[in-house]
Design an enzyme around this catalytic site. Structure first.
Site, PDB file in Angstrom:
ATOM      1  N   CYS A 137       0.799  -1.238   0.000  1.00 39.61           N
ATOM      2  CA  CYS A 137       0.000   0.000   0.000  1.00 39.61           C
ATOM      3  C   CYS A 137       0.827   1.282   0.000  1.00 39.61           C
ATOM      4  O   CYS A 137       0.293   2.353  -0.282  1.00 39.61           O
ATOM      5  CB  CYS A 137      -0.949   0.012   1.200  1.00 39.61           C
ATOM      6  SG  CYS A 137      -2.131  -1.346   1.184  1.00 39.61           S
ATOM      7  N   HIS A 392      -8.974   3.532  -2.622  1.00 45.36           N
ATOM      8  CA  HIS A 392      -7.587   3.170  -2.318  1.00 45.36           C
ATOM      9  C   HIS A 392      -7.019   2.269  -3.419  1.00 45.36           C
ATOM     10  O   HIS A 392      -6.960   1.058  -3.264  1.00 45.36           O
ATOM     11  CB  HIS A 392      -7.546   2.467  -0.959  1.00 45.36           C
ATOM     12  CG  HIS A 392      -6.213   1.958  -0.540  1.00 45.36           C
ATOM     13  ND1 HIS A 392      -5.013   2.475  -0.981  1.00 45.36           N
ATOM     14  CD2 HIS A 392      -5.887   0.947   0.333  1.00 45.36           C
ATOM     15  CE1 HIS A 392      -4.013   1.817  -0.433  1.00 45.36           C
ATOM     16  NE2 HIS A 392      -4.522   0.881   0.370  1.00 45.36           N
ATOM     17  N   CYS A 424      -0.704   2.533   6.369  1.00 41.31           N
ATOM     18  CA  CYS A 424      -0.367   1.199   6.837  1.00 41.31           C
ATOM     19  C   CYS A 424      -0.062   0.325   5.623  1.00 41.31           C
ATOM     20  O   CYS A 424      -0.390   0.669   4.488  1.00 41.31           O
ATOM     21  CB  CYS A 424      -1.494   0.609   7.671  1.00 41.31           C
ATOM     22  SG  CYS A 424      -3.080   0.467   6.799  1.00 41.31           S
ATOM     23  N   GLY A 426       0.121  -3.853   4.240  1.00 37.70           N
ATOM     24  CA  GLY A 426      -0.174  -5.259   4.453  1.00 37.70           C
ATOM     25  C   GLY A 426       1.061  -6.044   4.827  1.00 37.70           C
ATOM     26  O   GLY A 426       2.168  -5.734   4.382  1.00 37.70           O
TER      27      GLY A 426
END
Length: 461
Positions: A137, A392, A424, A426
Site C-alpha cells: 500500500c 484506495h 499502513c 499489508g
C-alpha cells in the site's frame, strides 16, 4: 566559544556558493544549534542540493469494476499523468533520469512492461529508463522516496515517482500454493490474514467502536464532497480520455473522466449502521467503513533545487524525510502510528510542528486508532477526505496523497509549512514522509535555542 565560532566562519567562507541565483540573504552563518533541527536544512537550500517537487498530479479515482475506468487499460491510466508532468512544466523529457512506479497487484514483469509502454505513450524517449517498486500500500510513496534518495545520492538530477493500480484488471488474489512451513511461524502465518480481519483485530484490541468507525467514514465522504464541489481537486486531477463499454451490447462510448466517482455526499450514520460486518459475524468492519477498491494513477516530478531554480520552475514542495517501519502483521493497520513519529523525528521536528496530515484510510478502525494514539487534531487530518470516500488504488495511493497534500499546503500558504503522508502496509508495516511547503524553506521558525554549550570542539574551552 569565540574561537570555535571563528573557525566555523573561516570554513563557511570557503563553502559559500558563488552562483548568482542565490541571494546574499540566504548565505550561511556560523551558530550554535541543536543537531537535527531545521537549521540543518539551511545548508542544502542555500546550495540548491536539496530535493524539491515541482509538480504532482493524479487521475480521478474510480470504483473498481463499476466506475469510470472499468474498461481502461492500466498503461492508459499512467500515461496521462506522466504526460501532464512534462507538458505543464515544459520540461524536456530526455532530462529525466528515471521513472519509478509503485504498483502492487499485477504480475511484476507485465506491469513493468506496461509502465515502459506508458512512458512511450507520454512522449518519453527510449533513453529514459523505467522501473517498478512494490511495498504494497505504500508503493506510490516508496517510489517518490526512492527517486528523492537517488537525486540526493547524485545518480541523477531529475526523476519521477509515480503510482498505478487497476483493481478492475488485477483483483486481490493469491496465486499458487502457500508454503506449508508458514504453519510453524505465527507472524508469517499472520501475513496471510485478510486485511479486513486485521481491521477487526485493531478494533477489538484497542477498543475502536463501530460508531467511531462509521463516523470517520461519514466525515471522509463529507469532506471529499465539499472539496469536489469547491473545485479543490481541479489543481491535482488530470482528466482522462477513455471509453466505457456497454455490458449489454458491447458498444464503446468515448468519455472523459474528471472527478472521483466513489464519493457519497449523502452518507449518514444511520445508513452506515444498517450495513452488516463483512469479516467477522459480530465484528464492526463493514463495506461502509472500509476503503473502496479502486483504479487510478498519480505522478510526482522531483529534482534538485538548483535545477529547478535554473529552469525557473515554481517549487511546490520540498522532500524532507521518509521512514518505513515494521509492526505486528495481525494488526498491520497501526503502521502510521509508528511510522509518523519516526519520520517526523528524522526531520528534526515534533508532531506539533506538522500542519497537515494525509493518512490513508485503509479501514476506519486503524485510521481512528492512529489518530487517537498520536493525539492528532482531526482538523489537520485528511481535510479533503480520504480513502474511505475517494478509494484506495493500492500502488497509486502514495502518489495521490502526495499530490493532494502539496496542493492543499500551497492553498493554505504561510499558515501551513510542514505536511506528512502516511499509510499502513499489508503484512505489518507502515510508511511516512515529511514534506515542506516550497516557498518557506529558509524560514527557520522551528529552530530551537541551545540552552547548554555541549560543543564537539575543544577549541571552545
Amino acid at each position: 566559544m569565540e574561537k570555535a565560532i571563528h573557525r566555523q566562519k573561516v570554513l563557511l567562507d570557503h563553502l559559500k556558493p558563488s552562483s548568482s541565483i542565490y541571494s546574499s540573504e540566504s548565505s550561511l552563518s556560523a551558530s550554535a544549534c541543536l543537531a537535527g533541527d531545521s537549521a540543518a536544512y539551511q545548508r542544502t537550500s542555500v546550495f540548491g542540493d536539496d530535493v524539491v517537487i515541482v509538480a504532482a498530479y493524479r487521475t480521478p479515482i474510480c470504483k473498481s469494476k463499476r466506475g469510470g475506468f472499468k474498461d481502461t487499460h492500466a498503461d492508459d491510466l499512467l500515461a496521462p499523468v506522466l504526460k501532464a508532468l512534462i507538458e505543464k512544466t515544459n520540461l524536456n523529457p530526455s532530462e529525466v533520469g528515471d521513472i519509478v512506479v509503485g504498483t502492487v497487484l499485477a504480475p511484476g514483469s507485465q506491469r513493468a512492461s506496461e509502465c515502459r509502454m506508458a512512458a512511450f505513450y507520454s512522449g518519453f524517449p527510449e533513453t529514459v529508463p523505467v522501473r517498478t517498486v512494490n511495498r504494497q500500500c505504500s508503493s506510490g510513496l516508496q517510489a517518490v522516496a526512492d527517486v528523492a534518495a537517488a537525486i540526493r545520492a547524485g545518480f541523477y538530477d531529475i526523476g519521477i515517482g509515480a503510482g498505478l493500480e487497476s483493481m478492475t484488471i488485477n483483483p486481490m488474489a493469491w496465486e499458487g500454493s502457500v508454503n506449508p512451513k508458514v504453519k510453524i511461524n505465527e507472524q508469517a502465518q499472520n501475513c496471510l490474514l485478510p486485511m479486513g480481519v486485521t481491521s477487526e483485530n485493531v478494533a477489538h484490541r484497542f477498543g475502536v467502536s463501530r460508531k467511531e468507525q462509521d463516523q470517520a467514514a461519514v466525515e471522509s465522504h463529507k469532506r471529499a464532497a465539499a472539496a469536489t464541489a469547491s473545485g479543490k481537486f481541479k489543481d491535482e486531477i488530470i482528466p482522462v480520455h477513455t471509453q466505457i463499454v456497454d455490458p449489454k451490447c458491447g458498444e464503446e462510448k468515448p468519455v472523459t473522466i474528471s472527478i472521483d466517482d466513489g464519493i457519497r455526499p449523502n452518507a449518514t450514520l444511520s445508513d452506515l449502521a444498517k450495513l452488516k460486518p463483512v469479516f467477522k459475524k459480530d465484528g464492526s468492519t463493514t463495506a461502509g467503513n472500509s476503503s473502496q477498491v479502486s483504479d487510478g494513477a498519480g505522478a510526482v516530478l522531483l529534482m534538485k533545487r538548483s535545477v529547478a531554480n535554473q529552469k525557473g520552475l515554481p517549487i511546490l514542495g520540498v522532500f524532507r524525510t521518509f521512514a518505513a517501519v515494521g509492526v505486528d502483521p495481525a494488526i498491520m493497520g497501526v503502521g502510521p502510528a509508528v511510522a509518523i513519529p519516526a519520520a517526523v523525528k528524522a526531520a528534526g521536528l515534533e508532531l506539533d510542528d506538522i500542519d497537515l496530515f494525509e493518512i490513508n484510510e485503509a479501514f476506519a478502525s486503524q485510521f481512528v486508532y492512529c489518530r487517537n494514539k498520536l493525539e492528532l487534531d482531526p482538523e489537520k487530518i485528511n481535510v479533503n477526505g480520504g480513502a474511505l470516500a475517494l478509494g484506495h488504488p493500492l500502488g497509486a495511493t502514495g502518489a495521490r496523497c502526495t499530490a493532494t497534500l502539496l496542493h492543499e499546503m500551497k492553498r493554505r500558504g504561510k499558515d501551513c509549512r510542514f505536511g506528512v503522508v502516511s499509510m499502513c502496509i499489508g503484512t505489518g508495516m507502515g510508511a511516512a514522509a515529511v514534506f515542506e511547503r516550497g516557498d518557506c524553506v529558509d524560514e527557520l521558525c522551528n529552530a530551537r535555542r541551545v540552552e547548554t554549550n555541549n560543543l564537539l570542539s575543544r577549541d571552545a574551552l
